[in-house]
Write a protein that holds these residues in place. Sequence first.
Motif, PDB file in Angstrom:
ATOM      1  N   ARG A 112     -16.709  32.780  -6.973  1.00  0.00           N
ATOM      2  CA  ARG A 112     -15.659  32.047  -7.683  1.00  0.00           C
ATOM      3  C   ARG A 112     -15.537  32.591  -9.120  1.00  0.00           C
ATOM      4  NH1 ARG A 112     -14.319  27.576  -4.760  1.00  0.00           N
ATOM      5  NH2 ARG A 112     -12.260  28.173  -5.494  1.00  0.00           N
ATOM      6  N   THR A 119     -18.298  30.401 -17.528  1.00  0.00           N
ATOM      7  CA  THR A 119     -19.694  30.152 -17.910  1.00  0.00           C
ATOM      8  C   THR A 119     -20.171  31.201 -18.916  1.00  0.00           C
ATOM      9  OG1 THR A 119     -20.109  29.157 -15.758  1.00  0.00           O
ATOM     10  CG2 THR A 119     -22.040  29.935 -16.964  1.00  0.00           C
ATOM     11  N   MET A 155     -27.370  30.523 -11.687  1.00  0.00           N
ATOM     12  CA  MET A 155     -27.254  29.116 -11.282  1.00  0.00           C
ATOM     13  C   MET A 155     -25.808  28.783 -10.891  1.00  0.00           C
ATOM     14  SD  MET A 155     -28.916  26.495 -10.577  1.00  0.00           S
ATOM     15  CE  MET A 155     -30.554  26.745 -11.224  1.00  0.00           C
ATOM     16  N   ASN A 156     -24.862  29.394 -11.596  1.00  0.00           N
ATOM     17  CA  ASN A 156     -23.441  29.190 -11.270  1.00  0.00           C
ATOM     18  C   ASN A 156     -23.183  29.631  -9.818  1.00  0.00           C
ATOM     19  OD1 ASN A 156     -20.520  29.545 -13.327  1.00  0.00           O
ATOM     20  ND2 ASN A 156     -20.513  29.444 -11.104  1.00  0.00           N
ATOM     21  N   ASN A 163     -21.686  24.724  -2.597  1.00  0.00           N
ATOM     22  CA  ASN A 163     -20.471  23.964  -2.345  1.00  0.00           C
ATOM     23  C   ASN A 163     -19.700  24.548  -1.148  1.00  0.00           C
ATOM     24  OD1 ASN A 163     -17.280  23.835  -3.266  1.00  0.00           O
ATOM     25  ND2 ASN A 163     -18.385  21.900  -3.438  1.00  0.00           N
ATOM     26  N   ASP A 167     -18.783  22.949   2.548  1.00  0.00           N
ATOM     27  CA  ASP A 167     -17.327  22.718   2.664  1.00  0.00           C
ATOM     28  C   ASP A 167     -16.675  23.688   3.642  1.00  0.00           C
ATOM     29  OD1 ASP A 167     -17.389  20.671   0.886  1.00  0.00           O
ATOM     30  OD2 ASP A 167     -16.248  21.654  -0.700  1.00  0.00           O
ATOM     31  N   LYS A 175      -9.054  26.615   1.524  1.00  0.00           N
ATOM     32  CA  LYS A 175      -9.315  27.942   0.917  1.00  0.00           C
ATOM     33  C   LYS A 175      -9.831  28.901   1.979  1.00  0.00           C
ATOM     34  CE  LYS A 175      -9.972  26.358  -3.741  1.00  0.00           C
ATOM     35  NZ  LYS A 175      -9.843  24.911  -3.554  1.00  0.00           N
ATOM     36  N   SER A 220     -28.355  21.286 -14.270  1.00  0.00           N
ATOM     37  CA  SER A 220     -27.179  21.836 -13.567  1.00  0.00           C
ATOM     38  C   SER A 220     -27.474  21.952 -12.070  1.00  0.00           C
ATOM     39  CB  SER A 220     -26.818  23.222 -14.094  1.00  0.00           C
ATOM     40  OG  SER A 220     -26.702  23.183 -15.479  1.00  0.00           O
ATOM     41  N   TYR A 227     -23.699  17.086  -6.044  1.00  0.00           N
ATOM     42  CA  TYR A 227     -22.239  17.130  -5.893  1.00  0.00           C
ATOM     43  C   TYR A 227     -21.851  17.523  -4.460  1.00  0.00           C
ATOM     44  CZ  TYR A 227     -17.424  18.692  -6.865  1.00  0.00           C
ATOM     45  OH  TYR A 227     -16.057  18.870  -6.853  1.00  0.00           O
ATOM     46  N   LYS A 237     -19.141  14.523  -4.581  1.00  0.00           N
ATOM     47  CA  LYS A 237     -17.738  14.951  -4.691  1.00  0.00           C
ATOM     48  C   LYS A 237     -16.801  14.002  -3.950  1.00  0.00           C
ATOM     49  CE  LYS A 237     -15.791  18.129  -2.057  1.00  0.00           C
ATOM     50  NZ  LYS A 237     -15.343  19.465  -1.728  1.00  0.00           N
ATOM     51  N   ARG A 251     -20.330  21.112 -17.997  1.00  0.00           N
ATOM     52  CA  ARG A 251     -19.438  21.969 -18.810  1.00  0.00           C
ATOM     53  C   ARG A 251     -19.257  21.460 -20.243  1.00  0.00           C
ATOM     54  NH1 ARG A 251     -18.422  26.804 -16.834  1.00  0.00           N
ATOM     55  NH2 ARG A 251     -17.959  26.878 -14.622  1.00  0.00           N
ATOM     56  N   PHE A 259     -27.437  25.196 -24.667  1.00  0.00           N
ATOM     57  CA  PHE A 259     -27.429  26.634 -24.962  1.00  0.00           C
ATOM     58  C   PHE A 259     -27.419  26.896 -26.472  1.00  0.00           C
ATOM     59  CE2 PHE A 259     -26.576  26.493 -20.515  1.00  0.00           C
ATOM     60  CZ  PHE A 259     -27.262  27.589 -20.027  1.00  0.00           C
ATOM     61  N   LYS A 296      -8.395  20.822 -10.113  1.00  0.00           N
ATOM     62  CA  LYS A 296      -8.819  21.709  -9.020  1.00  0.00           C
ATOM     63  C   LYS A 296      -8.489  21.123  -7.650  1.00  0.00           C
ATOM     64  CE  LYS A 296     -13.613  20.320  -8.545  1.00  0.00           C
ATOM     65  NZ  LYS A 296     -13.270  19.445  -7.422  1.00  0.00           N
ATOM     66  N   ASP A 297      -8.322  19.798  -7.591  1.00  0.00           N
ATOM     67  CA  ASP A 297      -8.042  19.174  -6.293  1.00  0.00           C
ATOM     68  C   ASP A 297      -6.546  19.027  -6.010  1.00  0.00           C
ATOM     69  OD1 ASP A 297     -10.767  18.860  -5.778  1.00  0.00           O
ATOM     70  OD2 ASP A 297     -10.840  16.986  -6.915  1.00  0.00           O
ATOM     71  N   ASP A 300      -5.399  20.982  -3.078  1.00  0.00           N
ATOM     72  CA  ASP A 300      -6.253  20.840  -1.887  1.00  0.00           C
ATOM     73  C   ASP A 300      -6.042  19.550  -1.110  1.00  0.00           C
ATOM     74  OD1 ASP A 300      -7.338  23.235  -2.548  1.00  0.00           O
ATOM     75  OD2 ASP A 300      -9.199  22.438  -3.391  1.00  0.00           O
TER      76      ASP A 300
HETATM   77  C1  LIG Z   1     -25.935  26.689 -15.174  1.00  0.00           C
HETATM   78  C2  LIG Z   1     -24.799  26.305 -16.010  1.00  0.00           C
HETATM   79  C3  LIG Z   1     -25.114  25.851 -17.352  1.00  0.00           C
HETATM   80  C4  LIG Z   1     -23.536  26.331 -15.620  1.00  0.00           C
HETATM   81  C5  LIG Z   1     -23.045  26.436 -14.275  1.00  0.00           C
HETATM   82  C6  LIG Z   1     -21.550  26.292 -14.396  1.00  0.00           C
HETATM   83  C7  LIG Z   1     -21.005  25.390 -13.355  1.00  0.00           C
HETATM   84  C8  LIG Z   1     -20.804  25.915 -12.002  1.00  0.00           C
HETATM   85  C9  LIG Z   1     -20.653  24.156 -13.731  1.00  0.00           C
HETATM   86  C10 LIG Z   1     -20.082  23.170 -12.836  1.00  0.00           C
HETATM   87  C11 LIG Z   1     -21.040  22.024 -12.641  1.00  0.00           C
HETATM   88  C12 LIG Z   1     -20.907  21.302 -11.365  1.00  0.00           C
HETATM   89  C13 LIG Z   1     -21.790  20.122 -11.175  1.00  0.00           C
HETATM   90  C14 LIG Z   1     -20.027  21.724 -10.480  1.00  0.00           C
HETATM   91  C15 LIG Z   1     -19.827  21.163  -9.190  1.00  0.00           C
HETATM   92  C16 LIG Z   1     -18.447  21.506  -8.985  1.00  0.00           C
HETATM   93  C17 LIG Z   1     -18.075  22.337  -7.831  1.00  0.00           C
HETATM   94  C18 LIG Z   1     -19.038  23.173  -7.112  1.00  0.00           C
HETATM   95  C19 LIG Z   1     -16.786  22.235  -7.563  1.00  0.00           C
HETATM   96  C20 LIG Z   1     -16.138  22.811  -6.448  1.00  0.00           C
HETATM   97  O1  LIG Z   1     -15.161  21.867  -6.183  1.00  0.00           O
HETATM   98  P1  LIG Z   1     -14.560  21.638  -4.758  1.00  0.00           P
HETATM   99  O2  LIG Z   1     -13.283  20.935  -4.907  1.00  0.00           O
HETATM  100  O3  LIG Z   1     -15.584  21.036  -3.878  1.00  0.00           O
HETATM  101  O4  LIG Z   1     -14.420  23.113  -4.325  1.00  0.00           O
HETATM  102  P2  LIG Z   1     -13.223  24.083  -4.270  1.00  0.00           P
HETATM  103  O5  LIG Z   1     -12.671  24.307  -5.639  1.00  0.00           O
HETATM  104  O6  LIG Z   1     -13.907  25.268  -3.709  1.00  0.00           O
HETATM  105  O7  LIG Z   1     -12.258  23.452  -3.334  1.00  0.00           O
END
Ligand SMILES: CC(C)=CCC/C(C)=C/CC/C(C)=C/CC/C(C)=C/COP(=O)(O)OP(=O)(O)O
Length: 400
Positions: A112, A119, A155-156, A163, A167, A175, A220, A227, A237, A251, A259, A296-297, A300
């Motif tokens: 992604r 990030t 981690m990202n 996810n 999904d 997607k 995170s 989530y 979610k 975020r 950081f 983002k939703d 979708d």
């Molecule tokens: C390690 C650090 C500091 C950063 C990571 C940066 C990220 C990924 C931050 C997001 C934190 C988080 C809890 C995200 C969960 C969100 C996620 C995986 C969303 C995906 O959303 P969906 O709607 O399920 O998926 P699509 O967009 O793929 O449809």
Amino acid sequence: MDSLRLRPSSLRSAPGAAAARRRDHILPSFCSIQRNGKGRVTLSIQASKGPTINHCKKFLDWKYSNHRISHQSINTSAKAGQSLQPETEAHDPASFWKPISSSLDAFYRFSRPHTIIGTALSIVSVSLLAVESLSDISPLFLTGLLEAVVAALFMNIYIVGLNQLFDIEIDKINKPTLPLASGEYSPATGVAIVSVFAAMSFGLGWVVGSPPLFWALFISFVLGTAYSVNLPYFRWKRSAVVAALCILAVRAVIVQLAFFLHIQTFVFRRPAVFSKPLIFATAFMTFFSVVIALFKDIPDIEGDRIFGIQSFSVRLGQSKVFWTCVGLLEVAYGVAILMGVTSSSLWSKSLTVVGHAILASILWSSARSIDLTSKAAITSFYMLIWRLFYAEYLLIPLVR
Ligand SMILES: CC(C)=CCC/C(C)=C/CC/C(C)=C/CC/C(C)=C/COP(=O)(O)OP(=O)(O)O
Ligand SMILES: O=C(O)Cc1cc(O)ccc1O
């Protein structure tokens, strides 16, 4: 282009045809469908993107699962597991690179990239807030920054990969070009990738030995896991508010504070001082995280509705959520302009005011011309929001 031919009868008379018709527009990037006047349906596969016949069969299986169509009814000269690339290319040196480039392409989509860029930029930007003079930009600072960025990117990848693992069925609708949804990656491959990246992230965090960095990674990891995973009390979610809070916590809060503290206290060994630009960044990113979580939703809703994900777009409608997001960002830009006006430094005042005014007007003019009935238009607007997010991190170090 190679092609698979489906039996005409299987697509015309089978039950569930309406459900399958709804999926007709869902195709991975390497497939396209043509129908001729006699009802014959041909699925064309772009061999250059490297799908195997197994990928295509898996995809067809899902796409036409409501039709009486079986693997046997797919006429093709290719054998299972064999690449669809023509045999004449077997000894072509270019064919050596094709699997490599298609693996890189799949991994690129899996990671992604819009979140990866966000990030990396955000961590560089908040780290610069700890820099007091040019002499601070030393090898010590650059190493500490690099370690933080790499560990966070690992981690990202874990968070977005996990996810996608949970999904797969939703992404086949929302997607389909993501590699797990399209069948380019098996679930086992997905599990292996996310496990390795989580381990590398914690491994690096542990070796560096910075408490703020390690806690940032750990929180995170916990929020990203909660989530997505489908276990009792988890899969947060499903609730739009909790989902937004997870994204906001990482975020808006963790990225800014942890950081910054990593560079300020662990790298520079200075006392923690929460400056005006740091508070500004946290407040601004609170707005932005909510907007990303809501927006983002919007494209979708089809898959989310089917799988019971109660996103704000599913509950309130796409248009309401769209204009709420635009409104929230415009308010954030307004506050940023007011903050700029109160700055005592002339260069910071001018850059903050002009920069935010430009971003606010780009947002407004794009919002006024969007066609909310087009999924492609909404998705491209979502990418504009990410570009505005990147631009904000270029402005934040200038706020004084
Ligand atoms: C390690 C650090 C500091 C950063 C990571 C940066 C990220 C990924 C931050 C997001 C934190 C988080 C809890 C995200 C969960 C969100 C996620 C995986 C969303 C995906 O959303 P969906 O709607 O399920 O998926 P699509 O967009 O793929 O449809
Ligand atoms: O990273 C984020 O802030 C949220 C997010 C948004 C998205 O479009 C895909 C994955 C993801 O984690």
